[in-house]
Design a protein around this motif. Structure first.
Motif, short mmCIF file in Angstrom:
data_model
loop_
_atom_site.label_atom_id
_atom_site.label_comp_id
_atom_site.label_asym_id
_atom_site.label_seq_id
_atom_site.Cartn_x
_atom_site.Cartn_y
_atom_site.Cartn_z
N MET A 1 0.82 -1.20 0.00
CA MET A 1 0.00 0.00 0.00
C MET A 1 0.86 1.27 0.00
SD MET A 1 -3.11 0.81 -0.07
CE MET A 1 -4.27 2.02 0.33
N LYS A 2 1.96 1.22 0.81
CA LYS A 2 2.86 2.36 0.86
C LYS A 2 3.48 2.64 -0.49
CE LYS A 2 4.54 2.71 5.58
NZ LYS A 2 5.74 2.61 6.42
N THR A 3 3.87 1.58 -1.19
CA THR A 3 4.51 1.77 -2.49
C THR A 3 3.53 2.34 -3.50
OG1 THR A 3 4.06 -0.54 -3.06
CG2 THR A 3 6.22 -0.04 -2.14
N LEU A 4 2.26 1.93 -3.43
CA LEU A 4 1.25 2.46 -4.34
C LEU A 4 1.05 3.96 -4.11
CD1 LEU A 4 -0.94 1.97 -6.48
CD2 LEU A 4 -2.53 1.54 -4.60
N LEU A 5 0.92 4.35 -2.85
CA LEU A 5 0.76 5.77 -2.53
C LEU A 5 2.00 6.57 -2.89
CD1 LEU A 5 -1.12 5.61 0.89
CD2 LEU A 5 -2.04 6.26 -1.33
N SER A 6 3.18 5.99 -2.66
CA SER A 6 4.43 6.68 -3.03
C SER A 6 4.52 6.85 -4.54
CB SER A 6 5.65 5.89 -2.53
OG SER A 6 5.64 5.82 -1.12
#
Length: 149
Positions: A1-6
């Protein structure tokens, strides 16, 4: 999820950078073109207009009762722009004081436009507020001081 938002954030940042660069290039190209026109003497000023040109010829509206500011003058119409009537108020008075907004539209709530009554609020002198109004569709205008300080 963090990578998607980043990833989404990085794409948005890249998009903003690209939009800024495009805007700056467009702005600088327009400025250069304007300077070239000015150097060639192709700019037209109000004084260059022929004397027989009516300043209201270019005014258009879909409203039955409306106003327009053209060539530093205020005009009103009561027939969807077929005939325009000059309002005897200096444009500088309409935007006096601390107002820093656009001067091609009147300040909200500083005027009333209707078929029965047309009223414009403006300063008069140093310490007074006045209204200039017409009760007969612009055939005659009166000015009354409403507040003196």
């Amino acid at each position: 999820m963090k990578t998607l938002l980043s990833g989404i954030s990085a794409l948005m940042l890249i998009g903003l950078i690209i939009a800024t660069v495009i805007y700056q290039q467009t702005f600088s190209n327009a400025s250069i073109a304007d300077l070239d026109e000015a150097e060639k003497g192709n700019t037209k000023e109000e004084s260059d207009l022929p004397e027989d040109v009516n300043p209201t010829d270019s005014l258009v509206t879909n409203q039955t009762v409306d106003y327009a500011i053209e060539n530093e003058q205020l005009f009103v119409t009561y027939d969807k722009g077929t005939d325009w009537i000059h309002v005897p108020i200096e444009k500088s008075l309409l935007f006096a004081g601390d107002y820093n907004g656009r001067e091609d539209e009147l300040i909200l709530q500083s005027y009333i436009l209707s078929e029965e009554r047309t009223v414009f609020l403006h300063p008069k002198g140093e310490n007074a507020v006045a209204i200039t109004y017409s009760l007969n569709k612009g055939k005659s205008w009166q000015t009354s001081v409403i507040v003196e300080n």
